[in-house]
Design an enzyme around this catalytic site. Structure first.
Site, short mmCIF file in Angstrom:
data_model
loop_
_atom_site.label_atom_id
_atom_site.label_comp_id
_atom_site.label_asym_id
_atom_site.label_seq_id
_atom_site.Cartn_x
_atom_site.Cartn_y
_atom_site.Cartn_z
CD GLU A 135 -10.49 19.69 48.43
OE1 GLU A 135 -11.43 20.46 48.16
OE2 GLU A 135 -10.20 19.36 49.59
CG HIS A 181 -19.68 31.10 44.45
ND1 HIS A 181 -19.32 30.77 45.73
CD2 HIS A 181 -19.77 29.94 43.77
CE1 HIS A 181 -19.19 29.46 45.82
NE2 HIS A 181 -19.47 28.92 44.65
CG HIS A 201 -23.92 19.56 46.05
ND1 HIS A 201 -24.22 20.30 44.92
CD2 HIS A 201 -23.13 20.34 46.81
CE1 HIS A 201 -23.62 21.47 45.02
NE2 HIS A 201 -22.95 21.53 46.15
CB CYS A 231 -23.12 25.67 46.01
SG CYS A 231 -22.22 24.94 47.39
N1 GLN Z 1 -25.47 20.77 51.71
C1 GLN Z 1 -24.43 21.73 51.79
C2 GLN Z 1 -25.01 23.13 51.81
O1 GLN Z 1 -25.97 23.38 51.21
C3 GLN Z 1 -23.45 21.60 50.67
C4 GLN Z 1 -22.30 22.54 50.79
C5 GLN Z 1 -21.20 22.34 49.77
O2 GLN Z 1 -21.38 21.74 48.76
N2 GLN Z 1 -20.03 22.84 50.01
O3 GLN Z 1 -24.52 24.02 52.38
ZN ZN Z 2 -21.63 22.90 46.89
#
Ligand code: GLN
Ligand code: ZN
Length: 744
Positions: free
Chosen positions: A587, A675, A622, A707
């Protein structure tokens, strides 16, 4: 000389927007009360504009997102008049996909063009009433619309070759809209076309010239571009537009065209001079000098305006009583930007008043936040600082010898559900109502619980749950010197969701360890590896307001060094796996491709500096999206040992990226859509991994969610993870055990 402002936040000083709409969702605010409340909020917004500037738009207020409003206006979704139907499209059963708006952290709803049997839909103007109504109430305002080019570029569901036909069809509906607005008395119409500042292929330039040649005859259009420069600016000069808005803060290249080619005298040049994306006070004298330069290049009428919409800024800095006064004096949020436009006009028409002088005193940084030794260290960084001591192939052996993980190891991304009682306890702790010892005891209890849960589930690499964190950026910003946290500096992330970007104003220093206590406590409870959880330098920077007095890569390297210190402390305390999250890596990339090499060069270096761990420490990263095709080489360059990415909703894409690119490190394609409230079946999880096996060696595949699980409910998370572990076991049976770690 006139002033014009747009995009002033809809959130309200006390986040009234959020309270009203969420109250309505929860049934605590009636529809009548919602409408009355929003009307009052809107009246207040307009009054604020009126107080400071000569002209402004009307009809900017959205109940959730302006892209959805535009889709509805042109009949893309069936909807009766009911509010429930609107919110169903925004966040209910029919919810549209959410995606980042250009290179900002605002997310818009992505309209889908119903493209059946190769035939474009007929766009019909069905929803101009709210705009006409807004104009009736505020006749001096310019009705606000998102322009057809931007709307179509940001929508999905059609083949690229249909773009021209679609744009022409859409433009016909816009023509009708502009006619009606003119008939309703609009002196001018505000048309937002930020997509003009992205990479626009030549055939698109021809197309948008064609449609605007027509649209410009239906009403007096002010077309606004922002976030970057317009590569084809001088090709707009012969179009029948009343004015063109240019971002002169983030689109400095516009100035080269203005200097070379001037600006047509029959149009208004709307000069974006006060920054809509960052919070530092404008140097009014410098801005005035720029206006003088513009006057030398064109005889066109010049309006003073903001560069980019103001909703990327909090409402006002006035409320920030707890900020260091030296910092508070130097920042300008949305209301102060309006004030700056007024002051700039004063400076240009009446000369330097007391007020102008006072303002300008604070338009420059103060040096009492700086550590020369840190700046010096950054300048001395060399290639060795950006490389790990051993190549990946060697590291993987050392790591496997130490971790002894099975084939298809399972893990999570970090956070687990944060329940209401925890949030309440944190609020009480912050307000001084809950003693620190009690708060810490609560966090430890949660860590104990989550370690036990993960052991029982049979996960391979555990996490501590992130219960002590409200937000992954704010948590670290609070613990690093050089960052400030505001009290009321909320901005919208999407819909009614808000967050508070920290302000990175000085040199970054880590006075003491930030995560050691919780991570080592978690590790002390289990023999399985617990992942240290850190937020990466690019994300820290992307989700904060950042100082501009030194180059951005130096800022990134400062943050990276602080993170590296944390990595070293975690290693020394026996932590074997460390994850450095970089969800903002893509982003933060500039809108235009030609600026990518420079950006990715420092972004990659910053990550490598932060993650310069011992070879035996397994570094994870990640990113929660799956558009990997275009950046996969940069991701590879991060030299992380393991990456987890989103994959549940877009399997095809992820696989496609790896078909073309030989990625040799470990990767966890997400198998659980965080989500969605639904629980994935073991079969659906296996299916994703089976697909991945076709293009990624099985030894390199991890099994994990898309996530963090922070926003999910325990009732969903536990069965989902149970299925995930079951799926991994079945995959192991089917695909055998990994080759034993090679002897060294
Ligand atoms: N480690 C973070 C979580 O699990 C990663 C959040 C993200 O990627 N926005 O919440
Ligand atoms: Zn994430």
């Amino acid at each position: 000389m006139r002033t014009y402002a747009y995009g002033y936040p809809r959130l309200g000083r006390k986040r009234e927007y959020k309270q009203l709409i969420e109250g309505f969702w929860e049934g605590q605010v009636s529809e009548a009360a919602l409408r009355a409340g929003l009307e009052a909020l809107e009246a207040d917004r307009l009054a604020t504009y009126r107080r400071f500037v000569d002209h402004f738009p009307v009809g900017e207020l959205s109940l959730y997102d302006p892209m959805l409003d535009t889709a509805l206006m042109f009949g893309l979704y069936s909807k009766g008049g009911r509010l429930e139907e609107y919110f169903d499209l925004a966040r209910g059963g029919r919810a549209l996909e959410l995606t980042k708006w250009f290179n900002t952290n605002y997310h818009y709803l992505v309209p889908e063009i119903p493209f059946a049997d190769g035939r474009p839909p007929g766009f019909r103007l069905v929803g101009d009433r709210p705009l006409v109504e807004a104009l009736r109430r505020t006749p001096e305002g310019f009705p606000y619309v998102i322009g057809p080019y931007t709307f179509l570029r940001l929508s999905k569901g059609y083949p690229p070759e249909a773009f021209g036909d679609l744009l022409r069809a859409l433009a016909a509906a816009y023509a009708e809209l502009f006619r009606r607005l003119r008939a309703a008395g609009a002196a001018m119409v505000h048309v937002d076309e930020p997509a003009w500042a992205a990479d626009v292929p030549p055939e698109h330039v021809a197309l948008l010239r064609e449609v605007y040649a027509r649209l410009g005859r239906e009403a007096d259009l002010l077309v606004f571009t922002y976030y970057d420069s317009v590569d084809f600016l001088d090709q707009l000069y012969d179009l029948p537009l009343r004015g063109i808005g240019l971002d002169l803060c983030h689109g400095r290249e516009n100035l080269e065209v203005l200097q070379r080619a001037g600006f047509p005298a029959d149009k208004i040049l709307i000069a974006g001079l006060v920054d809509g994306r960052n919070v530092w006070k404008t140097d009014l004298r410098a801005a005035a000098r720029l206006v003088e330069a513009l006057r030398g290049w064109t005889s066109a009428e010049i309006w003073l305006s903001n560069a980019g919409p103001l909703y990327h800024l909090p409402v006002t800095a006035e409320a920030e009583a707890r900020l260091d006064p030296a910092l508070r004096e130097r920042i300008a949020f949305a209301t102060e930007r309006l004030q700056e436009l007024r002051l700039l006009k004063t400076l240009l028409t009446e000369g330097e008043t007391e007020e102008v002088r006072g303002w300008n005193t604070y338009a420059h940084p103060t040096d009492h936040w700086f550590y020369p030794e840190i700046q010096e260290r950054i300048r001395r960084l060399g290639p060795a600082d950006f490389a790990r001591e051993a190549p990946y192939a060697e590291r993987v052996r050392e790591q496997q010898a130490r971790l002894n993980l099975p084939l298809f190891p399972t893990t999570t991304i970090g956070s687990f559900p944060q329940t209401e009682d925890l949030r309440r306890a944190r609020a009480a702790f912050r307000a001084g109502r809950l003693p620190p010892a009690d708060y810490e005891a609560l966090i430890r209890e949660r860590i104990r619980y989550i370690i036990q849960v993960q052991e029982e589930l049979g996960l391979d690499v555990l996490v501590h749950g992130e219960f002590e964190r409200s937000d992954m950026v704010e948590f670290f910003a609070e613990r690093l010197e050089g960052f400030a946290i505001t009290q009321h500096g909320w901005i919208l992330s999407y819909g009614t969701r808000v967050y508070r970007p920290p302000i990175l104003y000085g040199d970054v220093r880590r006075p003491r360890p930030m995560t050691l206590k919780e991570i080592t406590y978690a590790q002390s409870l289990t023999a399985k590896p617990v992942k240290g959880m850190l937020t990466g330098p690019v994300t820290m920077l992307a989700w904060s307001y950042v100082r501009e007095d030194i180059p951005v890569h130096e800022v990134a390297f400062q943050i990276a060094l602080a993170i590296q210190e944390e990595v070293r402390d975690l290693e020394a305390a026996g932590i074997r796996v460390i994850q450095i999250d970089e969800p903002a890596f893509r982003e933060r990339a500039p809108l235009k491709r030609r600026r990518w090499p420079d950006y990715f060069d420092w972004a990659v270096k910053a990550f490598r500096l932060a993650s310069r761990a011992h070879p035996a420490t397994q570094i994870h990263t990640h990113m929660c999206y799956s558009e990997f095709n275009e950046i996969i080489a940069f991701i590879d360059a991060l030299d992380a040992d393991v990456i987890s990415i989103e994959a549940t909703r877009s399997r095809g894409e992820v696989i496609a990226a790896f078909e073309r690119y030989r990625y040799e490190r470990q990767i966890g394609p997400g198998v659980y859509d965080v989500h969605s409230p639904s629980v994935p079946s073991p079969e659906s999880i296996e299916a994703i991994i089976e697909r991945a096996i076709r293009v990624i060696p099985k030894e390199n595949i991890w099994v994990n969610p898309d996530c963090g699980l922070k926003t999910r409910r325990w009732e969903e998370v536990l069965p989902a993870l149970r299925n995930m572990v079951a799926a991994a076991r079945r995959l192991r049976q089917r695909h055998g055990t990994p080759a034993p770690a090679p002897q060294r």
